[in-house]
Design a protein around this motif. Sequence first.
Motif, PDB file in Angstrom:
ATOM      1  N   GLY A 115       0.781  -1.223   0.000  1.00 23.36           N
ATOM      2  CA  GLY A 115       0.000   0.000   0.000  1.00 23.36           C
ATOM      3  C   GLY A 115       0.814   1.273   0.000  1.00 23.36           C
ATOM      4  O   GLY A 115       2.030   1.272   0.179  1.00 23.36           O
ATOM      5  N   GLY A 143      -9.512  12.587  -1.618  1.00 20.22           N
ATOM      6  CA  GLY A 143     -10.407  11.439  -1.782  1.00 20.22           C
ATOM      7  C   GLY A 143      -9.681  10.221  -2.331  1.00 20.22           C
ATOM      8  O   GLY A 143      -9.871   9.104  -1.851  1.00 20.22           O
ATOM      9  N   THR A 144      -8.840  10.443  -3.327  1.00 18.73           N
ATOM     10  CA  THR A 144      -8.062   9.338  -3.895  1.00 18.73           C
ATOM     11  C   THR A 144      -7.070   8.813  -2.870  1.00 18.73           C
ATOM     12  O   THR A 144      -6.905   7.600  -2.714  1.00 18.73           O
ATOM     13  CB  THR A 144      -7.339   9.793  -5.177  1.00 18.73           C
ATOM     14  OG1 THR A 144      -8.322  10.196  -6.136  1.00 18.73           O
ATOM     15  CG2 THR A 144      -6.491   8.681  -5.765  1.00 18.73           C
ATOM     16  N   MET A 178      -7.332   8.796   0.325  1.00 18.32           N
ATOM     17  CA  MET A 178      -8.043   8.033   1.351  1.00 18.32           C
ATOM     18  C   MET A 178      -8.298   6.596   0.897  1.00 18.32           C
ATOM     19  O   MET A 178      -8.333   5.687   1.718  1.00 18.32           O
ATOM     20  CB  MET A 178      -9.362   8.718   1.706  1.00 18.32           C
ATOM     21  CG  MET A 178      -9.203  10.105   2.295  1.00 18.32           C
ATOM     22  SD  MET A 178      -8.595  10.088   3.960  1.00 18.32           S
ATOM     23  CE  MET A 178     -10.097   9.748   4.823  1.00 18.32           C
ATOM     24  N   SER A 179      -8.462   6.398  -0.396  1.00 15.38           N
ATOM     25  CA  SER A 179      -8.713   5.045  -0.895  1.00 15.38           C
ATOM     26  C   SER A 179      -7.424   4.271  -1.169  1.00 15.38           C
ATOM     27  O   SER A 179      -7.473   3.052  -1.352  1.00 15.38           O
ATOM     28  CB  SER A 179      -9.562   5.106  -2.174  1.00 15.38           C
ATOM     29  OG  SER A 179      -8.815   5.668  -3.238  1.00 15.38           O
ATOM     30  N   MET A 180      -6.288   4.948  -1.190  1.00 13.04           N
ATOM     31  CA  MET A 180      -5.012   4.293  -1.497  1.00 13.04           C
ATOM     32  C   MET A 180      -4.243   3.844  -0.257  1.00 13.04           C
ATOM     33  O   MET A 180      -3.391   2.960  -0.351  1.00 13.04           O
ATOM     34  CB  MET A 180      -4.117   5.231  -2.315  1.00 13.04           C
ATOM     35  CG  MET A 180      -4.639   5.520  -3.693  1.00 13.04           C
ATOM     36  SD  MET A 180      -3.679   6.783  -4.559  1.00 13.04           S
ATOM     37  CE  MET A 180      -2.106   5.959  -4.765  1.00 13.04           C
ATOM     38  N   ARG A 207      -3.900   2.515   3.881  1.00  7.04           N
ATOM     39  CA  ARG A 207      -4.575   1.595   4.790  1.00  7.04           C
ATOM     40  C   ARG A 207      -5.585   2.356   5.649  1.00  7.04           C
ATOM     41  O   ARG A 207      -5.468   3.567   5.831  1.00  7.04           O
ATOM     42  CB  ARG A 207      -3.546   0.882   5.668  1.00  7.04           C
ATOM     43  CG  ARG A 207      -2.747  -0.146   4.860  1.00  7.04           C
ATOM     44  CD  ARG A 207      -1.598  -0.668   5.636  1.00  7.04           C
ATOM     45  NE  ARG A 207      -0.697   0.484   5.855  1.00  7.04           N
ATOM     46  CZ  ARG A 207       0.376   0.468   6.594  1.00  7.04           C
ATOM     47  NH1 ARG A 207       0.722  -0.609   7.223  1.00  7.04           N
ATOM     48  NH2 ARG A 207       1.128   1.538   6.727  1.00  7.04           N
ATOM     49  N   GLU A 208      -6.542   1.634   6.189  1.00  7.90           N
ATOM     50  CA  GLU A 208      -7.662   2.245   6.917  1.00  7.90           C
ATOM     51  C   GLU A 208      -7.203   3.139   8.069  1.00  7.90           C
ATOM     52  O   GLU A 208      -7.693   4.253   8.241  1.00  7.90           O
ATOM     53  CB  GLU A 208      -8.589   1.149   7.442  1.00  7.90           C
ATOM     54  CG  GLU A 208      -9.827   1.682   8.117  1.00  7.90           C
ATOM     55  CD  GLU A 208     -10.735   0.576   8.622  1.00  7.90           C
ATOM     56  OE1 GLU A 208     -11.583   0.883   9.472  1.00  7.90           O
ATOM     57  OE2 GLU A 208     -10.599  -0.578   8.181  1.00  7.90           O
ATOM     58  N   ALA A 249      -5.837   6.270   6.687  1.00  5.01           N
ATOM     59  CA  ALA A 249      -6.911   7.107   6.142  1.00  5.01           C
ATOM     60  C   ALA A 249      -7.554   7.930   7.262  1.00  5.01           C
ATOM     61  O   ALA A 249      -7.827   9.120   7.079  1.00  5.01           O
ATOM     62  CB  ALA A 249      -7.952   6.243   5.434  1.00  5.01           C
ATOM     63  N   ARG A 250      -7.768   7.321   8.406  1.00  2.00           N
ATOM     64  CA  ARG A 250      -8.339   8.062   9.535  1.00  2.00           C
ATOM     65  C   ARG A 250      -7.382   9.161   9.990  1.00  2.00           C
ATOM     66  O   ARG A 250      -7.802  10.283  10.285  1.00  2.00           O
ATOM     67  CB  ARG A 250      -8.668   7.106  10.698  1.00  2.00           C
ATOM     68  CG  ARG A 250      -9.805   6.145  10.368  1.00  2.00           C
ATOM     69  CD  ARG A 250     -10.300   5.390  11.594  1.00  2.00           C
ATOM     70  NE  ARG A 250      -9.286   4.611  12.277  1.00  2.00           N
ATOM     71  CZ  ARG A 250      -9.058   3.315  12.092  1.00  2.00           C
ATOM     72  NH1 ARG A 250      -9.772   2.646  11.201  1.00  2.00           N
ATOM     73  NH2 ARG A 250      -8.141   2.686  12.803  1.00  2.00           N
ATOM     74  N   ASP A 261      -7.414  12.011   7.375  1.00  2.00           N
ATOM     75  CA  ASP A 261      -8.623  12.823   7.549  1.00  2.00           C
ATOM     76  C   ASP A 261      -8.457  13.767   8.742  1.00  2.00           C
ATOM     77  O   ASP A 261      -8.776  14.952   8.662  1.00  2.00           O
ATOM     78  CB  ASP A 261      -9.834  11.904   7.736  1.00  2.00           C
ATOM     79  CG  ASP A 261     -11.126  12.680   7.866  1.00  2.00           C
ATOM     80  OD1 ASP A 261     -11.456  13.460   6.949  1.00  2.00           O
ATOM     81  OD2 ASP A 261     -11.812  12.509   8.895  1.00  2.00           O
TER      82      ASP A 261
END
Length: 170
Positions: A50, A134-135, A137-139, A141-142, A145-146, A149
């Motif tokens: 990732g 946005g991209t 956040m999808s690339m 790991r979870e 991403a948090r 954000d």
Amino acid sequence: MRPVPTDPDAYREWLAEGNATQARKRVAADVLIRDPAGRVLLVDPTYKPGWDLPGGMVEVNEPPHDAALRELGEELGLEIVLHGLLVVDWVPPHGPWDDQISIIFDGGQLDDHTVSSLRPRDDELSAAKFVSLGTAMSMVRERMARRLDASFKALATGRTLYLHDGRPAL
């Protein structure tokens, strides 16, 4: 019995024993860097799956901000000024890892010339690119991403956020 500071040798020995038995934390220091369009810089590490923010692990007795700058220099040839602390995230034990502290610093915005010349400088990265939030956040790991954000929320409010596993803790 706890020695008193008036016995310097005994006191130093007692402190050293405490230091040896207290928990030690792994610390990761990443940097949120944007381009003039507000896109986020992501890197593709060769040693894990990732995409991720640029940065890395803090070495023994190294300040986290120095580690972040060192990693940017080694991996991307970047020399920047950090603009503050965005996120501090306590990450619980997971997989084979003990808990850790993950920090995200504000690396500001790069100019167009720096953006166009950016490329990986060592074998720890296979790629680096700017993408929309946005991209991004999808690339990643979870958990990242948090954190990502939360980093943008910290930028918007001017307030460092403290997280527990990527979620607001306070």
